[in-house]
Each structure stands twice: as structure tokens, then as C-alpha cells.
Write an enzyme that holds these catalytic residues in place. Structure first.
Site, short mmCIF file in Angstrom:
data_model
loop_
_atom_site.label_atom_id
_atom_site.label_comp_id
_atom_site.label_asym_id
_atom_site.label_seq_id
_atom_site.Cartn_x
_atom_site.Cartn_y
_atom_site.Cartn_z
N HIS A 137 -27.74 32.54 -4.96
CA HIS A 137 -28.71 32.37 -3.88
C HIS A 137 -30.13 32.29 -4.45
O HIS A 137 -30.45 32.91 -5.47
CB HIS A 137 -28.61 33.52 -2.88
CG HIS A 137 -29.36 33.28 -1.61
ND1 HIS A 137 -30.72 33.50 -1.50
CD2 HIS A 137 -28.95 32.81 -0.41
CE1 HIS A 137 -31.11 33.18 -0.27
NE2 HIS A 137 -30.06 32.76 0.41
N GLU A 191 -28.87 24.88 0.63
CA GLU A 191 -30.00 25.57 1.23
C GLU A 191 -31.28 25.15 0.51
O GLU A 191 -31.61 25.72 -0.53
CB GLU A 191 -29.83 27.10 1.11
CG GLU A 191 -28.62 27.65 1.84
CD GLU A 191 -28.60 29.17 1.81
OE1 GLU A 191 -28.38 29.77 2.87
OE2 GLU A 191 -28.82 29.76 0.73
#
Length: 260
Positions: free
Chosen positions: A101, A169
Site C-alpha cells: 500500500h 489506487e
């Protein structure tokens, strides 16, 4: 039935332990009453904090909802104080694990090499990595897809075969008040889906969108994505329910297309 539409939720560090379990209980009840989740047309996974993982696994039991972890160690055992291994996660019922992430990269300095080692650790322990990728600065969709796919290929270099959930993302959209424009997301994800589908040994892989995703977005994105990765918008289980309804509609439309 074709490939499921995938919906995932990460709680990050927003909830305490008790709140996490109360939320999981609500989501478990929601999933039992949602026909598309029960049938497998929609694949739902939830990722609480580490301390809540074993209890969450008990709450969801052997049902269709997968419990995940927000990170894992690159090594399976050894003197790594504070780390949690893939061996241990798999033992307590974790089926998916978030890797790479943008917050891990930015706050904890995780490099492409670290992400690569953690992706391999997830796959060798029979867990599906939720591989988070995306460009730092908004650019042309073709360039954004190229940079994102570079990250995917880097992460999977030398990794065991197995399914991967690629969570696109764009870094510039994470935590923003609004997601990236739908046209932009669709253009990038269409390229990513074709590229991921061409990878060897990654059958069943999916490309989902995160980055301030919430109710209403999946309907705009349609079949250019395989689902959504939700954050704070899913804290309200009613909002999550609306997203699952959208996912069910997308799964049904895909089923009709495959029959033609």
C-alpha cells in the site's frame, strides 16, 4: 457463472478492537442476507487490524467472506521483532493479505524489493495478495497504466504461481474527498485488466479500484473493473450494502454478456 465481482474493505487503524468486531458482526449479517455474496457472484473480503483477525475469522467462519491482513513479514520465521509472518496469518484463517500500500511505501519506506518479497511470502503461504499499485501524479491513462503494470511485474518477479488481486489506487486520489474521474479510472483499469489477464500462472486474478471509492462509483465504472477496494466509506455497513448491490448488478450484467 463467470468470475465474481470483488469487493474488499480495509479498516486501516480507524477502529479499536471491540468496534472492529462489532463491525465484522454487522457485515457477517449483511453477507448472509445478500444473495450475490451467498452465491459467490460477489466476492467479499474484509481486512481488520492484526489483533482483530482471529476473532474476525471466527465471526465469519466458513462462510463466503474472506478475512485478510493489512501486511505481512517477508520472512516466514526468525528473529524479527514486531513482525507477523505469513505462516501465522494462514494458520489463523487469513485468506488475503494487503501488500505494498502507498502508506506502507511512504510512511515505512517499503521499496519495490520489499513489496516483491512480501508478495512472494503471501503466495507461498497460499494467501492471495491484494497488491496495491498506482501512479503518484495524475498523468495520461496510458502512462499511468504503464507505471502501474511496472509495479505489478516487479512485485511478481520470481513469486510462486497463484491468483493476485491487483488494487489500483492512484496515490494522488487516496484519502481525497472525491475519487479520480470515472473516465480516467476506466481507461487505466481496462489496460490493467488486459495486461494482468495475460500474465502466466495468474489465473483468476482481478483488478479492482481503490482510492476514495464509495457507493455509486462501481455503477459508473462498469465492466472496465472487477470490483472496488473500500476504506472509510464502508465504515457504514449500509453504504457497504449499497456497494454490494451495485456489484451484484455488475455480476448479473457480466453473466448476460458471457451468455451471448
Amino acid at each position: 457463472m463467470g468470475a465474481p465481482v470483488v469487493v474488499g474493505v480495509s479498516l486501516k487503524m480507524y477502529f479499536g478492537h471491540r468496534q472492529s468486531l462489532d463491525w465484522c458482526a454487522s457485515v457477517a449479517e449483511l453477507s448472509r442476507s445478500h444473495a450475490a455474496v451467498a452465491s459467490g457472484a460477489v466476492e467479499l473480503f474484509v481486512i481488520p487490524g492484526y489483533l482483530s483477525v482471529p476473532a474476525a475469522a471466527e465471526i465469519f467462519g466458513s462462510g463466503p467472506v474472506a478475512v485478510g491482513a493489512q501486511d505481512l513479514a517477508s520472512e516466514d520465521t526468525g528473529a524479527f521483532t514486531g513482525e507477523v509472518s505469513g505462516v501465522e496469518l494462514a494458520e489463523v484463517g487469513v485468506r488475503v493479505v494487503e501488500v505494498g500500500h502507498a502508506e506502507r511505501r511512504r510512511l515505512f519506506g517499503e521499496s519495490d524489493e520489499v513489496v516483491r518479497s512480501k508478495t512472494a511470502a503471501a503466495l507461498r503461504n497460499n494467501m492471495t495478495p491484494v497488491l496495491c499499485i498506482g501512479e503518484s501524479v495524475k498523468s495520461d491513462p496510458v502512462d499511468a497504466a504503464a507505471e502501474s503494470m511496472r509495479q505489478v511485474v516487479s512485485a511478481l518477479e520470481g513469486a510462486p504461481a497463484g491468483r493476485v488481486i491487483v488494487a489500483y489506487e492512484p496515490v494522488w486520489a487516496i484519502g481525497a474527498a472525491e475519487p479520480a474521474p470515472a473516465e480516467y479510472i476506466r481507461a487505466v483499469c481496462a489496460i490493467l485488466r488486459a495486461s494482468v489477464a495475460a500474465l502466466s500462472g495468474r489465473d483468476g486474478s482481478a483488478v479492482i479500484y481503490g482510492g476514495s471509492a464509495g457507493p455509486g462509483l462501481l455503477t459508473q465504472l462498469g465492466s472496465d473493473v472487477d470490483g472496488l477496494f473500500l476504506g472509510r466509506f464502508a465504515h457504514d455497513t449500509a453504504a457497504l450494502g449499497r456497494v454490494l448491490d451495485e456489484a451484484a448488478d455488475l455480476a448479473a450484467s457480466r453473466g448476460k454478456e458471457s451468455e451471448r
